[in-house]
Enzyme design. Structure first.
Site, mmCIF file in Angstrom:
data_model
loop_
_atom_site.group_PDB
_atom_site.id
_atom_site.type_symbol
_atom_site.label_atom_id
_atom_site.label_comp_id
_atom_site.label_asym_id
_atom_site.label_seq_id
_atom_site.Cartn_x
_atom_site.Cartn_y
_atom_site.Cartn_z
ATOM 1 N N HIS A 125 34.415 110.081 -28.375
ATOM 2 C CA HIS A 125 34.571 108.691 -28.809
ATOM 3 C C HIS A 125 33.274 107.899 -28.740
ATOM 4 C CE1 HIS A 125 39.140 109.135 -27.811
ATOM 5 N NE2 HIS A 125 38.804 109.737 -28.925
ATOM 6 N N CYS A 136 23.665 100.079 -42.097
ATOM 7 C CA CYS A 136 22.523 100.982 -42.309
ATOM 8 C C CYS A 136 22.444 102.094 -41.263
ATOM 9 C CB CYS A 136 21.210 100.196 -42.351
ATOM 10 S SG CYS A 136 20.614 99.637 -40.741
ATOM 11 N N CYS A 158 22.367 93.153 -37.250
ATOM 12 C CA CYS A 158 21.377 94.229 -37.241
ATOM 13 C C CYS A 158 19.982 93.658 -37.504
ATOM 14 C CB CYS A 158 21.746 95.245 -38.320
ATOM 15 S SG CYS A 158 20.510 96.533 -38.573
ATOM 16 N N SER A 200 45.742 111.149 -20.581
ATOM 17 C CA SER A 200 47.186 111.210 -20.840
ATOM 18 C C SER A 200 47.483 112.048 -22.082
ATOM 19 C CB SER A 200 47.755 109.799 -21.003
ATOM 20 O OG SER A 200 47.060 109.119 -22.030
HETATM 21 ZN ZN LIG Z 1 21.571 97.589 -40.381
#
Ligand SMILES: [Zn+2]
Length: 250
Positions: A125, A136, A158, A200
């Site tokens: 995960h 991106c 970002c 679980s």
């Molecule tokens: Zn980005």
């Protein structure tokens, strides 16, 4: 408490196995102060609305959800958490040369902090210690984004393209990384013992890896506080506290 007989059977099985794969979940980190999701003190048990923070669609479409997510991230216990005796047990097992992989559903990097070889850890995960840009794919250290939040940005975009930033973890509604999942599958079908600890086994495809290992002939040991759908496929099921059970097994 588990019977001495069950503990002995599990310990003998571990001692006799040569290619052990661990499958770990949130239950292994609760002793390190990181709450699980669905347990009695779980994040979603206590606050069902919090589950939507882990939904990709909600995250992408709602600035409020993202702002709440960033507030939660800045105060997350994982930044200060230390590994516990259960993580250490897998380091000790690795030293015997018989641990071939740790498949984990956890995003807290506590296996690596305990000293497990990072190359053995398969993070199904993802990790909360990095950010990823949903546009991106730029990846960075999470602390960089958290510093921006602490400096006043409520939803830092970002730095490369202005896109939406998220922790590099798998949300609901988001596919697992195909390469990571393939590594986990290969590990599962080639082990002779799958040692489940603190999961679980209700979230797929992670849970299905246990059935895959069993079908391929591996023995299964389940160490979890509550019943799992795979208990009837397990050679031994142990319910005791992981920080006691796992060191006793290895
Ligand atoms: Zn980005």
């Amino acid at each position: 408490m588990d019977s001495a007989e069950d503990l002995t059977r599990a310990r003998d099985l571990v001692a006799a196995s040569r290619r052990i794969v661990a499958m770990t979940g949130a239950g292994i980190s609760t002793d390190s102060g990181i709450p699980d999701f669905r347990g009695p003190n779980g994040v979603w048990t206590k606050d069902p609305a919090a589950e939507k923070l882990s939904n990709l669609q909600a995250y992408v479409s709602s600035k409020e959800v993202r702002e709440q997510s960033w507030r939660n991230r800045t105060g997350h216990p994982a930044w200060q958490a230390r590994p516990n005796a259960a993580h250490q047990a897998f380091v000790d097992l690795e030293r015997t040369g018989r641990l071939s992989a740790i498949i984990t559903q956890n995003i807290d990097e506590l296996h690596q902090k305990a000293g497990s070889d990072p190359d053995l850890v398969i993070e199904l995960h993802g990790t909360m210690f990095q950010t990823v840009c949903l546009d991106c794919d730029d990846r960075r250290d999470m602390q960089e984004a958290l510093a921006r939040v602490r400096a006043g940005e409520t939803d830092p975009p970002c730095s490369e393209c202005g896109g939406i930033l998220k922790s590099a973890t798998i949300s609901f509604g988001q596919a697992l990384d195909v390469d990571v999942l393939e590594r986990a599958r290969v590990a599962a079908v080639s082990c002779d013992l799958m040692l489940v600890a603190g999961s679980s086994l209700t979230v797929h495809p992670a849970a299905g890896l246990v059935g895959l290992a069993a079908s391929a002939g591996a023995a299964v040991i389940v160490c979890n506080a509550s019943p799992t759908p795979y208990d009837d496929q397990a050679a031994v099921v142990l319910r005791g506290p992981l920080a006691e059970v796992l060191p006793a097994l290895v």
